[in-house]
Design a protein around this motif. Structure first.
Motif, PDB file in Angstrom:
ATOM      1  N   PHE B 149       0.851  -1.203   0.000  1.00  0.00           N
ATOM      2  CA  PHE B 149       0.000   0.000   0.000  1.00  0.00           C
ATOM      3  C   PHE B 149       0.881   1.247   0.000  1.00  0.00           C
ATOM      4  N   ARG B 150       1.902   1.222   0.825  1.00  0.00           N
ATOM      5  CA  ARG B 150       2.798   2.372   0.968  1.00  0.00           C
ATOM      6  C   ARG B 150       3.522   2.671  -0.355  1.00  0.00           C
ATOM      7  N   VAL B 151       4.108   1.646  -0.929  1.00  0.00           N
ATOM      8  CA  VAL B 151       4.877   1.827  -2.170  1.00  0.00           C
ATOM      9  C   VAL B 151       3.952   2.225  -3.322  1.00  0.00           C
ATOM     10  N   SER B 152       2.850   1.501  -3.446  1.00  0.00           N
ATOM     11  CA  SER B 152       1.910   1.766  -4.545  1.00  0.00           C
ATOM     12  C   SER B 152       1.376   3.186  -4.488  1.00  0.00           C
ATOM     13  N   GLU B 153       0.982   3.616  -3.300  1.00  0.00           N
ATOM     14  CA  GLU B 153       0.346   4.927  -3.195  1.00  0.00           C
ATOM     15  C   GLU B 153       1.345   6.061  -3.372  1.00  0.00           C
ATOM     16  N   GLU B 154       2.583   5.812  -2.972  1.00  0.00           N
ATOM     17  CA  GLU B 154       3.579   6.862  -3.139  1.00  0.00           C
ATOM     18  C   GLU B 154       3.878   7.093  -4.621  1.00  0.00           C
ATOM     19  N   LEU B 155       3.861   6.013  -5.410  1.00  0.00           N
ATOM     20  CA  LEU B 155       4.199   6.143  -6.828  1.00  0.00           C
ATOM     21  C   LEU B 155       2.988   6.021  -7.748  1.00  0.00           C
ATOM     22  N   MET B 156       1.808   5.745  -7.154  1.00  0.00           N
ATOM     23  CA  MET B 156       0.573   5.582  -7.941  1.00  0.00           C
ATOM     24  C   MET B 156       0.726   4.478  -9.002  1.00  0.00           C
ATOM     25  N   LYS B 226      11.613   3.853  -9.994  1.00  0.00           N
ATOM     26  CA  LYS B 226      11.854   4.343  -8.627  1.00  0.00           C
ATOM     27  C   LYS B 226      11.484   3.293  -7.575  1.00  0.00           C
ATOM     28  N   VAL B 227      10.801   2.231  -8.004  1.00  0.00           N
ATOM     29  CA  VAL B 227      10.297   1.248  -7.038  1.00  0.00           C
ATOM     30  C   VAL B 227      11.423   0.571  -6.243  1.00  0.00           C
ATOM     31  N   PRO B 228      12.506   0.087  -6.891  1.00  0.00           N
ATOM     32  CA  PRO B 228      13.521  -0.625  -6.100  1.00  0.00           C
ATOM     33  C   PRO B 228      14.031   0.191  -4.908  1.00  0.00           C
ATOM     34  N   ASP B 229      14.358   1.451  -5.104  1.00  0.00           N
ATOM     35  CA  ASP B 229      14.853   2.270  -3.995  1.00  0.00           C
ATOM     36  C   ASP B 229      13.790   2.461  -2.929  1.00  0.00           C
ATOM     37  N   LEU B 230      12.548   2.636  -3.378  1.00  0.00           N
ATOM     38  CA  LEU B 230      11.471   2.857  -2.416  1.00  0.00           C
ATOM     39  C   LEU B 230      11.188   1.592  -1.604  1.00  0.00           C
ATOM     40  N   VAL B 231      11.288   0.438  -2.261  1.00  0.00           N
ATOM     41  CA  VAL B 231      11.103  -0.828  -1.542  1.00  0.00           C
ATOM     42  C   VAL B 231      12.214  -0.978  -0.507  1.00  0.00           C
ATOM     43  N   GLU B 232      13.431  -0.636  -0.908  1.00  0.00           N
ATOM     44  CA  GLU B 232      14.571  -0.706   0.007  1.00  0.00           C
ATOM     45  C   GLU B 232      14.324   0.192   1.223  1.00  0.00           C
ATOM     46  N   GLU B 233      13.937   1.428   0.948  1.00  0.00           N
ATOM     47  CA  GLU B 233      13.750   2.420   2.002  1.00  0.00           C
ATOM     48  C   GLU B 233      12.586   2.041   2.942  1.00  0.00           C
ATOM     49  N   THR B 234      11.445   1.675   2.348  1.00  0.00           N
ATOM     50  CA  THR B 234      10.288   1.333   3.180  1.00  0.00           C
ATOM     51  C   THR B 234      10.484  -0.017   3.865  1.00  0.00           C
ATOM     52  N   ARG B 244      11.372  -6.777  10.974  1.00  0.00           N
ATOM     53  CA  ARG B 244      11.433  -7.647   9.793  1.00  0.00           C
ATOM     54  C   ARG B 244      11.720  -6.799   8.560  1.00  0.00           C
ATOM     55  N   TYR B 245      12.843  -7.105   7.901  1.00  0.00           N
ATOM     56  CA  TYR B 245      13.247  -6.373   6.703  1.00  0.00           C
ATOM     57  C   TYR B 245      12.463  -6.887   5.492  1.00  0.00           C
ATOM     58  N   LEU B 246      11.982  -5.970   4.667  1.00  0.00           N
ATOM     59  CA  LEU B 246      11.231  -6.364   3.472  1.00  0.00           C
ATOM     60  C   LEU B 246      11.964  -5.848   2.240  1.00  0.00           C
ATOM     61  N   GLY B 247      12.724  -6.713   1.600  1.00  0.00           N
ATOM     62  CA  GLY B 247      13.571  -6.255   0.492  1.00  0.00           C
ATOM     63  C   GLY B 247      13.112  -6.739  -0.867  1.00  0.00           C
ATOM     64  N   GLN B 248      13.986  -6.467  -1.846  1.00  0.00           N
ATOM     65  CA  GLN B 248      13.682  -6.887  -3.222  1.00  0.00           C
ATOM     66  C   GLN B 248      14.022  -8.359  -3.445  1.00  0.00           C
ATOM     67  N   VAL B 249      15.082  -8.797  -2.755  1.00  0.00           N
ATOM     68  CA  VAL B 249      15.516 -10.195  -2.886  1.00  0.00           C
ATOM     69  C   VAL B 249      15.912 -10.691  -1.499  1.00  0.00           C
ATOM     70  N   GLU B 250      16.016 -12.017  -1.362  1.00  0.00           N
ATOM     71  CA  GLU B 250      16.561 -12.583  -0.132  1.00  0.00           C
ATOM     72  C   GLU B 250      17.793 -13.391  -0.517  1.00  0.00           C
ATOM     73  N   ASP B 251      18.914 -13.015   0.058  1.00  0.00           N
ATOM     74  CA  ASP B 251      20.192 -13.610  -0.282  1.00  0.00           C
ATOM     75  C   ASP B 251      20.569 -14.554   0.870  1.00  0.00           C
ATOM     76  N   ARG B 294       8.683  -7.561 -10.528  1.00  0.00           N
ATOM     77  CA  ARG B 294       8.481  -6.342 -11.321  1.00  0.00           C
ATOM     78  C   ARG B 294       8.391  -5.179 -10.359  1.00  0.00           C
ATOM     79  N   PRO B 295       9.182  -4.135 -10.560  1.00  0.00           N
ATOM     80  CA  PRO B 295      10.271  -4.080 -11.529  1.00  0.00           C
ATOM     81  C   PRO B 295      11.352  -5.100 -11.173  1.00  0.00           C
ATOM     82  N   PHE B 296      12.114  -5.521 -12.179  1.00  0.00           N
ATOM     83  CA  PHE B 296      13.124  -6.551 -11.933  1.00  0.00           C
ATOM     84  C   PHE B 296      14.293  -5.972 -11.141  1.00  0.00           C
ATOM     85  N   PRO B 297      14.738  -6.681 -10.099  1.00  0.00           N
ATOM     86  CA  PRO B 297      15.801  -6.143  -9.240  1.00  0.00           C
ATOM     87  C   PRO B 297      17.196  -6.276  -9.866  1.00  0.00           C
TER      88      PRO B 297
END
Ligand code: SF4
Ligand code: SF4
Lengths: 99, 385
Positions: B149-156, B226-234, B244-251, B294-297
């Motif tokens: 919700f946070r990411v989607s609404e910030e970038l519409m 802009k999504v990858p950075d925003l996902v990282e930040e949020t 709990r960290y919510l990232g683009q990938v889990e290594d 999507r977007p691809f990391p």
């Protein structure tokens, strides 16, 4: 008739001016759909009971109420005939366009 | 509060914590419980939302889009054939910049009629302009709905939160459900830049000439970037608040790995067990689970994969006439990096709900390490031939 914006094409110079959401890009200001019409509604105001049903049903929002009576905006009316079909007193006739 | 809940209910809890205001959904196996619990939440007023019953998934998405344009936070959920029926409206949501959040339960596409998991339903929607998150635990499902919700609404831009049929949707796990006021601090109310209101009338989605359509698409792509950075930040902010960290990938154990698996969904969970077992056998394996597809990391994939000598991409999907979708994408991400590009092997497995086991990973490791380059374009693991 209602004040209408000048029929001018909106052209944004850069992407930054284009709204984020595709909205109100003004295409209907110059895209006069009335040119598509081959039959046109003619209202016999003598039999009109001012019910506003035609105004409500017109899918193209091409009927205005002026001085309590309906007026067709022929720049946008596509001639679908829905107003004539729905009019309870059958005072709208669909007349062939000439030319 | 800790609760033992099924993956489907984790979606419902996420929507409740996110204070969704309009929910329109149509039931489909294996998604049904998402909607059931949400309707109960609405009826008992623990969730103050309008619940709209509709006659199809196409209508469900249409209702969400309209509500979103009017300024409401909207949520829906579907699966497989239902998602396919929504296809047209998925474009409307992203193109119209309506930040709808949707749960999708990965279910194999019919025919043959199937209710079991694979990813072809959501991956077929790859190019619709939706953000896609593939989850591997119920906790992650719930947390990701809030973040989405946070990411989607910030970038519409709308988001899909995706989980495997049965392997996650009907599996019960302990989920830590955070306090509402803490979530409210993380996720402010939805305030769109413009909305449909009688006091400021606009026509939405009207005819757009070649003069402007191109720019609309450019802007969507730029915001997608802009999504990858925003996902990282949020995701980091979420970690600070909830641990709990919510990232683009889990290594997982990729640092010193000789072979890295690329996985997604619950297969990414099983992969960790496979990796641990392989390490006991003396094989240095690692796992890169792609959570955000999507977007691809790109940056993460390019940073992590070159650490290994070999890469094995595990696809629970197939792009007929090409390869597995994650395999295609990983290869394209590494294209042009000849100096540090490990050979990439592509495996298709688990279609239509066939189990992916730790042994499957051991077998893929053995096959990958035995050869310098893949023998076949794609290797079908365990197909009866
Ligand atoms: S003919 Fe159709 S478009 Fe024209 S005024 Fe009547 S209802 Fe409207
Ligand atoms: S529907 Fe017929 S009677 Fe009613 S306002 Fe229109 S023209 Fe008049």
């Amino acid at each position: 008739m209602k004040d209408k914006k000048k029929a001018e094409k909106i052209i944004f110079k850069t992407e930054k001016e284009v709204p984020l959401m595709p909205m109100s890009l003004g295409s209907m200001l110059y895209n006069k759909t009335g040119a598509w019409r081959n039959i046109r509604p003619v209202i016999d105001l003598g039999n009109c009971i001012q019910c506003g049903i035609c105004w409500k049903y017109c899918p193209d929002v091409a009927i205005y109420i002026e001085n309590e009576f309906p007026v067709v905006d022929l720049e946008y009316c596509k001639g679908c005939g829905i107003c004539a079909e729905e009019c309870p007193t059958k005072c709208i006739a669909m007349v062939e366009e000439e030319k | 509060m800790k609760k033992v809940i099924m993956g489907n209910h984790a979606l419902s809890w996420g929507a409740q914590l996110g204070r969704a205001q309009v929910i329109a959904a149509y039931p489909i196996t294996p998604q049904t419980q998402v909607v059931e619990l949400l309707s109960e939440m609405c009826a008992s007023k623990t969730l103050d939302a309008k619940f709209i019953k509709v006659e199809s998934e196409h209508s469900a998405m249409a209702a969400c889009i309209a509500a979103s344009i009017a300024g409401a936070r909207t949520f829906t959920a579907t699966s497989a054939q239902g998602l396919a029926l929504m296809h047209e409206l998925l474009h409307w949501a992203s193109g119209g910049r309506n930040p709808v959040v949707m749960g999708n339960i990965n279910r194999a596409m019919a025919p043959g009629w199937s209710i079991w998991t694979d990813q072809n339903d959501s991956l077929s929607q790859r190019d619709t302009g939706w953000i896609q998150f593939y989850c591997s635990s119920n906790q992650e499902v719930m947390d990701t709905v809030v973040q989405a919700f946070r990411v989607s609404e910030e970038l519409m831009i709308p988001s899909m939160v995706i989980l495997d049929a049965f392997a996650l949707s009907h599996t019960y796990e302990v989920v830590d459900i955070p306090d509402q006021d803490k979530v409210d601090g993380y996720l402010p109310p939805f305030k769109p830049p413009v909305r449909l209101t009688p006091s400021d009338p606009h026509a939405f989605g009207g005819l757009t000439s070649p003069e402007h359509y191109f720019e609309l698409r450019y802007k969507l792509q730029k915001d997608m970037e802009k999504v990858p950075d925003l996902v990282e930040e949020t995701g980091r902010e979420y970690e600070k608040l909830f641990g709990r960290y919510l990232g683009q990938v889990e290594d997982y154990r990729c640092d010193d790995a000789e072979i890295i698996f690329v996985t997604s969904g619950t297969a990414g969970y099983t992969a960790r067990v496979g990796v641990d077992q392989l390490r006991q056998d003396g094989i240095k394996a690692g796992n890169l689970r792609i959570k955000m597809f999507r977007p691809f990391p790109f940056a993460k994939v390019r940073e992590i994969l070159p650490r290994a000598a070999k890469v094995a991409v595990v696809d629970r999907n197939i792009s007929y006439g090409h390869h597995g979708v994650f395999y295609q994408e990983v290869k394209s991400a590494l294209y042009g990096r000849d100096h540090d590009r490990p050979p990439v092997f592509g495996y298709i497995t688990g279609l239509g709900g066939r189990d992916i086991m730790p042994e499957t990973f051991k077998e893929m490791a053995r096959m990958t390490l035995a050869k310098d380059k893949p023998e076949e374009d794609i290797t079908w693991m365990g197909v009866k031939r």
